[in-house]
Design a protein around this motif. Structure first.
Motif, PDB file in Angstrom:
ATOM      1  N   SER A 169      32.776 -30.424  -7.248  1.00  0.00           N
ATOM      2  CA  SER A 169      32.905 -29.215  -6.425  1.00  0.00           C
ATOM      3  C   SER A 169      34.231 -28.539  -6.737  1.00  0.00           C
ATOM      4  N   TYR A 170      34.402 -27.345  -6.156  1.00  0.00           N
ATOM      5  CA  TYR A 170      35.603 -26.555  -6.437  1.00  0.00           C
ATOM      6  C   TYR A 170      36.206 -26.055  -5.125  1.00  0.00           C
ATOM      7  N   LEU A 171      37.498 -26.091  -5.078  1.00  0.00           N
ATOM      8  CA  LEU A 171      38.242 -25.531  -3.964  1.00  0.00           C
ATOM      9  C   LEU A 171      38.922 -24.249  -4.446  1.00  0.00           C
ATOM     10  N   ILE A 172      38.498 -23.115  -3.886  1.00  0.00           N
ATOM     11  CA  ILE A 172      39.025 -21.799  -4.283  1.00  0.00           C
ATOM     12  C   ILE A 172      40.104 -21.380  -3.298  1.00  0.00           C
ATOM     13  N   GLN A 173      41.231 -20.982  -3.815  1.00  0.00           N
ATOM     14  CA  GLN A 173      42.352 -20.500  -3.008  1.00  0.00           C
ATOM     15  C   GLN A 173      42.671 -19.070  -3.435  1.00  0.00           C
ATOM     16  N   TYR A 174      42.681 -18.141  -2.492  1.00  0.00           N
ATOM     17  CA  TYR A 174      42.944 -16.730  -2.822  1.00  0.00           C
ATOM     18  C   TYR A 174      43.844 -16.131  -1.752  1.00  0.00           C
ATOM     19  N   TRP A 175      44.667 -15.156  -2.169  1.00  0.00           N
ATOM     20  CA  TRP A 175      45.633 -14.519  -1.278  1.00  0.00           C
ATOM     21  C   TRP A 175      46.058 -13.182  -1.877  1.00  0.00           C
ATOM     22  N   LEU A 187      38.173 -21.717   0.124  1.00  0.00           N
ATOM     23  CA  LEU A 187      36.715 -21.719   0.097  1.00  0.00           C
ATOM     24  C   LEU A 187      36.276 -22.831  -0.845  1.00  0.00           C
ATOM     25  N   GLU A 188      35.429 -23.753  -0.338  1.00  0.00           N
ATOM     26  CA  GLU A 188      34.937 -24.859  -1.152  1.00  0.00           C
ATOM     27  C   GLU A 188      33.477 -24.605  -1.504  1.00  0.00           C
ATOM     28  N   THR A 189      33.149 -24.778  -2.768  1.00  0.00           N
ATOM     29  CA  THR A 189      31.805 -24.488  -3.248  1.00  0.00           C
ATOM     30  C   THR A 189      31.502 -25.374  -4.446  1.00  0.00           C
ATOM     31  N   VAL A 209      41.790 -22.181  -8.720  1.00  0.00           N
ATOM     32  CA  VAL A 209      40.692 -23.089  -8.390  1.00  0.00           C
ATOM     33  C   VAL A 209      41.113 -24.516  -8.733  1.00  0.00           C
ATOM     34  N   GLN A 210      40.624 -25.456  -7.894  1.00  0.00           N
ATOM     35  CA  GLN A 210      40.885 -26.880  -8.076  1.00  0.00           C
ATOM     36  C   GLN A 210      39.554 -27.632  -8.150  1.00  0.00           C
ATOM     37  N   SER A 215      33.235 -38.285  -4.128  1.00  0.00           N
ATOM     38  CA  SER A 215      32.882 -39.703  -3.973  1.00  0.00           C
ATOM     39  C   SER A 215      34.090 -40.613  -4.114  1.00  0.00           C
ATOM     40  N   HIS A 216      35.014 -40.267  -4.998  1.00  0.00           N
ATOM     41  CA  HIS A 216      36.219 -41.079  -5.197  1.00  0.00           C
ATOM     42  C   HIS A 216      37.490 -40.380  -4.704  1.00  0.00           C
ATOM     43  N   ASN A 217      37.304 -39.248  -3.994  1.00  0.00           N
ATOM     44  CA  ASN A 217      38.439 -38.508  -3.424  1.00  0.00           C
ATOM     45  C   ASN A 217      39.468 -38.146  -4.505  1.00  0.00           C
ATOM     46  N   LYS A 218      38.959 -37.609  -5.603  1.00  0.00           N
ATOM     47  CA  LYS A 218      39.831 -37.199  -6.699  1.00  0.00           C
ATOM     48  C   LYS A 218      39.926 -35.680  -6.720  1.00  0.00           C
ATOM     49  N   SER A 219      41.109 -35.165  -6.980  1.00  0.00           N
ATOM     50  CA  SER A 219      41.354 -33.717  -7.062  1.00  0.00           C
ATOM     51  C   SER A 219      42.203 -33.441  -8.287  1.00  0.00           C
ATOM     52  N   SER A 220      41.907 -32.361  -8.937  1.00  0.00           N
ATOM     53  CA  SER A 220      42.666 -31.962 -10.113  1.00  0.00           C
ATOM     54  C   SER A 220      43.834 -31.075  -9.697  1.00  0.00           C
ATOM     55  N   ILE A 221      44.657 -30.752 -10.662  1.00  0.00           N
ATOM     56  CA  ILE A 221      45.681 -29.736 -10.426  1.00  0.00           C
ATOM     57  C   ILE A 221      45.000 -28.367 -10.392  1.00  0.00           C
ATOM     58  N   PHE A 222      45.697 -27.362  -9.893  1.00  0.00           N
ATOM     59  CA  PHE A 222      45.121 -26.027  -9.828  1.00  0.00           C
ATOM     60  C   PHE A 222      45.103 -25.389 -11.211  1.00  0.00           C
TER      61      PHE A 222
END
Length: 377
Positions: A169-175, A187-189, A209-210, A215-222
């Motif tokens: 999945s992706y976490l979108i950050q906008y401002w 926004l997560e999609t 976007v990240q 399932s393993h609670n892993k997140s990338s850098i932005f």
């Protein structure tokens, strides 16, 4: 009891063999870890120990599927990836699978000595770091923002979604670009195409976007942060503000042109006056042989020169008088020609001409004196 004795004897023999071969003399590698990203895996270690000057330390790295390590005779299943290398790294990319757990090990050796193995457990699906989206495109469509997200890629340039399935999945950050990223909206999609709505018109927005593995609670850098401006009708207050700014700029431009014109006129009148000197004075001024000099006010006679002017009107009056006198003389002569002699006629004519010349000369002198006074004044 007999079996216990055989086991103790085997252990002692093995220890004696290790001591005789110098197996324990060389220190082991330290800080063994895996540097991983998606499906790229590099085993790294440190070896800060000293050796003899004539010995070169090399390293060997191997891997084994973890379920085979439970077997007693598992030594034959170990597979070497790097053999007798000088670097403190070994690339396992392409050798191990993403969803299988492995055992990785490394040892140091020289021509005469060897160290013990250092072993770690590694499962790419659980331990490998997840990379950000490989690309991010941002465009404005009718006042909204369209975001196109490209999945992270493996070492073979395949989408990581093929390995993670629906877990990616992706976490979108906008401002707003003028605001701080701490005040951004999220926004997560799971979609690769996202449209952001309810945005301000004619406003710059920034997006990043990240990638996430739930399932393993892993997140990338932005990812990188592109920015674009939304379309749409401009607000009325902004239109009015631009109108005021344009009026102010026009006024300043007109004022600047007016000041420039006045300054140019002043400089032109100062250095290039409209009243020009006569041509003969300019020639005298530009002549190299004679330079004009100012005369002292104590000698006013040197300023003025005698100027004799003869009026054409005066000459015409004199000619008329002369013609009238000749007519009168001729008439007189005609009346007295019968009885008078030529001597009297000649004397009268001569006297009349003398009087006429005297009066003309006097009139010229008066006119000359008046003109001279005017020139001197």
């Amino acid at each position: 009891m007999k079996a216990l004795r055989c086991f103790c004897f085997s252990v002692c023999a093995l220890l004696l063999l290790e001591e005789s071969s110098g197996f324990r003399d060389l220190r082991r590698p330290e800080n063994v870890s895996v540097d991983s990203l998606n499906t790229r895996y590099v085993l790294r270690w440190d070896w800060p120990h000293e050796t003899a000057a004539n010995q070169t330390v090399t390293f060997t790295a191997q891997y084994l599927r973890e379920f085979r390590s439970r077997k007693a005779s598992n030594e034959k299943y170990w597979t070497s990836v790097c053999v007798s290398v000088l670097e403190h790294r070994c690339d396992f990319t392409g050798a191990i699978h993403y969803k299988i757990s492995f055992l990785l090990r490394v040892w140091a050796n020289t021509s005469q000595q060897s160290s013990g193995w250092v072993q770690i457990s590694f499962c790419p699906d659980e331990h490998a770091a997840l990379g950000p989206p490989s690309s991010l495109k941002l465009s404005s469509i009718k006042g909204d923002l369209e975001i196109i997200i490209t999945d992270p890629l493996s070492s073979t340039n395949q989408s990581m979604k093929t390995l993670l399935n629906d877990r990616l999945s992706y976490l979108i950050q906008y401002w707003r670009r003028s605001a701080e990223p701490q005040k951004a909206k999220f926004l997560e999609t799971k979609n690769n195409l996202v449209i952001l709505t309810e945005l301000d018109r004619q406003t710059w927005y920034c997006v990043r976007v990240q990638s996430r593995d739930g399932s393993h609670n892993k997140s990338s850098i932005f990812s990188d942060t592109p920015c674009t401006r939304t379309e749409g009708q401009m607000p009325y207050w902004q239109i009015f503000l631009y109108f005021l700014i344009s009026l102010l700029l026009c006024f300043l431009l007109v004022l600047l042109n007016f000041c420039f014109y006045k300054m140019f006129t002043l400089l032109k009148n100062t250095f290039c006056p409209a009243i020009q000197l006569p041509d003969h004075i300019q020639e005298l001024w530009l002549s190299d042989s004679e330079k004009p000099q100012l005369l002292a006010p104590e000698s006013p006679e040197s300023v003025c020169e005698l100027l004799v002017m003869v009026s054409a009107e005066l000459d015409a009056v004199a000619v008329d008088e002369h013609s009238n006198a000749e007519e009168q003389d001729s008439s007189t002569h005609s009346r007295h020609c019968s009885g008078d002699s030529g001597v009297y006629s000649t004397e009268e004519d001569t006297g009349h001409r003398s009087d006429l010349q005297m009066s003309s000369r006097k009139h010229r002198e008066e006119l000359h004196d008046g003109t001279l006074l005017e020139l001197c004044a």
